[in-house]
Design a protein around this motif. Structure first.
Motif, PDB file in Angstrom:
ATOM      1  N   GLU A  75       0.825  -1.213   0.000  1.00 16.40           N
ATOM      2  CA  GLU A  75       0.000   0.000   0.000  1.00 16.40           C
ATOM      3  C   GLU A  75       0.857   1.260   0.000  1.00 16.40           C
ATOM      4  N   ARG A  76       2.045   1.151   0.530  1.00 21.69           N
ATOM      5  CA  ARG A  76       2.917   2.324   0.636  1.00 21.69           C
ATOM      6  C   ARG A  76       3.738   2.580  -0.624  1.00 21.69           C
ATOM      7  N   LEU A  77       3.786   1.603  -1.537  1.00 22.75           N
ATOM      8  CA  LEU A  77       4.561   1.778  -2.764  1.00 22.75           C
ATOM      9  C   LEU A  77       3.805   2.651  -3.755  1.00 22.75           C
ATOM     10  N   SER A  78       4.548   3.433  -4.504  1.00 17.92           N
ATOM     11  CA  SER A  78       3.933   4.313  -5.497  1.00 17.92           C
ATOM     12  C   SER A  78       3.429   3.499  -6.687  1.00 17.92           C
ATOM     13  N   ASP A  79       2.475   4.060  -7.424  1.00 19.24           N
ATOM     14  CA  ASP A  79       1.935   3.379  -8.604  1.00 19.24           C
ATOM     15  C   ASP A  79       3.008   3.101  -9.655  1.00 19.24           C
ATOM     16  N   PRO A  80       3.886   4.065  -9.983  1.00 19.02           N
ATOM     17  CA  PRO A  80       4.924   3.760 -10.988  1.00 19.02           C
ATOM     18  C   PRO A  80       5.829   2.594 -10.583  1.00 19.02           C
ATOM     19  N   LEU A  81       6.169   2.508  -9.304  1.00 18.18           N
ATOM     20  CA  LEU A  81       7.010   1.398  -8.843  1.00 18.18           C
ATOM     21  C   LEU A  81       6.245   0.074  -8.920  1.00 18.18           C
ATOM     22  N   LEU A  82       4.991   0.078  -8.502  1.00 19.87           N
ATOM     23  CA  LEU A  82       4.184  -1.141  -8.594  1.00 19.87           C
ATOM     24  C   LEU A  82       4.003  -1.572 -10.046  1.00 19.87           C
ATOM     25  N   ILE A  86       4.958  -5.174 -11.489  1.00 17.35           N
ATOM     26  CA  ILE A  86       3.912  -6.004 -12.112  1.00 17.35           C
ATOM     27  C   ILE A  86       4.287  -6.364 -13.544  1.00 17.35           C
ATOM     28  N   SER A  87       4.987  -5.476 -14.236  1.00 14.09           N
ATOM     29  CA  SER A  87       5.320  -5.728 -15.644  1.00 14.09           C
ATOM     30  C   SER A  87       6.211  -6.958 -15.826  1.00 14.09           C
ATOM     31  N   TYR A  88       6.863  -7.411 -14.772  1.00 14.07           N
ATOM     32  CA  TYR A  88       7.723  -8.595 -14.858  1.00 14.07           C
ATOM     33  C   TYR A  88       6.993  -9.887 -14.491  1.00 14.07           C
ATOM     34  N   LEU A  89       5.722  -9.797 -14.085  1.00 16.44           N
ATOM     35  CA  LEU A  89       4.958 -10.988 -13.722  1.00 16.44           C
ATOM     36  C   LEU A  89       4.471 -11.726 -14.964  1.00 16.44           C
ATOM     37  N   ASP A  90       4.161 -13.009 -14.788  1.00 15.36           N
ATOM     38  CA  ASP A  90       3.528 -13.785 -15.853  1.00 15.36           C
ATOM     39  C   ASP A  90       2.099 -13.290 -16.031  1.00 15.36           C
ATOM     40  N   LEU A  91       1.541 -13.517 -17.214  1.00 17.01           N
ATOM     41  CA  LEU A  91       0.188 -13.053 -17.510  1.00 17.01           C
ATOM     42  C   LEU A  91      -0.846 -13.630 -16.542  1.00 17.01           C
ATOM     43  N   LEU A 107      -4.402  -0.914 -11.760  1.00 16.20           N
ATOM     44  CA  LEU A 107      -3.014  -0.994 -12.215  1.00 16.20           C
ATOM     45  C   LEU A 107      -2.833  -2.079 -13.270  1.00 16.20           C
ATOM     46  N   CYS A 108      -3.450  -3.238 -13.055  1.00 14.11           N
ATOM     47  CA  CYS A 108      -3.259  -4.377 -13.963  1.00 14.11           C
ATOM     48  C   CYS A 108      -3.953  -4.188 -15.310  1.00 14.11           C
ATOM     49  N   THR A 109      -4.874  -3.275 -15.394  1.00  8.68           N
ATOM     50  CA  THR A 109      -5.540  -3.022 -16.671  1.00  8.68           C
ATOM     51  C   THR A 109      -5.141  -1.676 -17.267  1.00  8.68           C
ATOM     52  N   SER A 110      -4.199  -0.999 -16.650  1.00  5.19           N
ATOM     53  CA  SER A 110      -3.818   0.335 -17.118  1.00  5.19           C
ATOM     54  C   SER A 110      -2.968   0.273 -18.391  1.00  5.19           C
ATOM     55  N   GLN A 116       4.511  -0.891 -20.849  1.00  4.18           N
ATOM     56  CA  GLN A 116       5.769  -1.442 -20.330  1.00  4.18           C
ATOM     57  C   GLN A 116       5.935  -2.899 -20.742  1.00  4.18           C
ATOM     58  N   ILE A 117       4.862  -3.672 -20.679  1.00  6.66           N
ATOM     59  CA  ILE A 117       4.931  -5.089 -21.049  1.00  6.66           C
ATOM     60  C   ILE A 117       5.268  -5.236 -22.522  1.00  6.66           C
TER      61      ILE A 117
END
Length: 169
Positions: A75-82, A86-91, A107-110, A116-117
């Motif tokens: 919750e404390r992490l910024s959106d750009p960092l998250l 997330i961009s390195y996760l599997d689909l 975030l996951c649908t942005s 980035q992906i």
């Protein structure tokens, strides 16, 4: 008007309030303070009600969780960092993560995430691809197969070429 401050200190919760008014009848009002250790705060239902009314139920729940030692570091992490993480996760993992909260669903649908992906998975991202992504979205671009993508880019080019050619009368 009342000014309220809620502080979480190392071992206590502090709630302060001031009543501010231009009227003379409020000049005797002094600032109020309630300070309780975590254990006492967790048992103080009246203070919970006050905090929920003033700051909202989400803040109250967040403070209660902190007092219980439950920290949500994400919750404390910024959106750009998250988004970067997330961009390195599997689909499949992105799909699962999007179901955990409203914030992660956004975030996951942005478009920023899917841009980035696409940048990570494609060797080159052409100007035509970027223009198409502005029209259909980066997520849609990512899930479009190469043949369809080439066809859509070709159609888009033809459409733009038709607009640029002056009509002779």
């Amino acid at each position: 008007m009342t000014v309220d401050i809620l502080q979480l200190l190392d071992f206590s919760v502090s709630f302060r309030w001031w009543r501010i008014s231009l009227r003379n009848d409020h000049h005797l009002n002094r600032p109020g303070v309630t300070k309780e250790c975590y254990e006492d705060f967790l048992d103080d239902v009246n203070l919970h009600v006050q905090i929920a009314l003033i700051f909202g139920s989400k803040i109250l729940q967040y403070v209660i969780n902190l007092c219980k030692g439950k920290y949500d570091f994400l919750e404390r992490l910024s959106d750009p960092l998250l988004l970067r993480i997330i961009s390195y996760l599997d689909l499949e993992d992105i799909a699962r993560l999007s179901q955990t909260s409203h914030r992660f669903q956004k975030l996951c649908t942005s478009d920023k995430l899917w841009e980035q992906i696409v940048a990570l998975t494609c060797d080159t991202v052409t100007r035509d691809m970027k223009a198409l992504a502005r029209d259909i979205g980066w997520r849609q671009l990512f899930f479009t197969n190469k043949l369809q993508l080439q066809r859509q880019i070709r159609k888009r080019r033809q459409k733009n070429d038709d607009k640029e050619v002056p009509v002779e009368t």
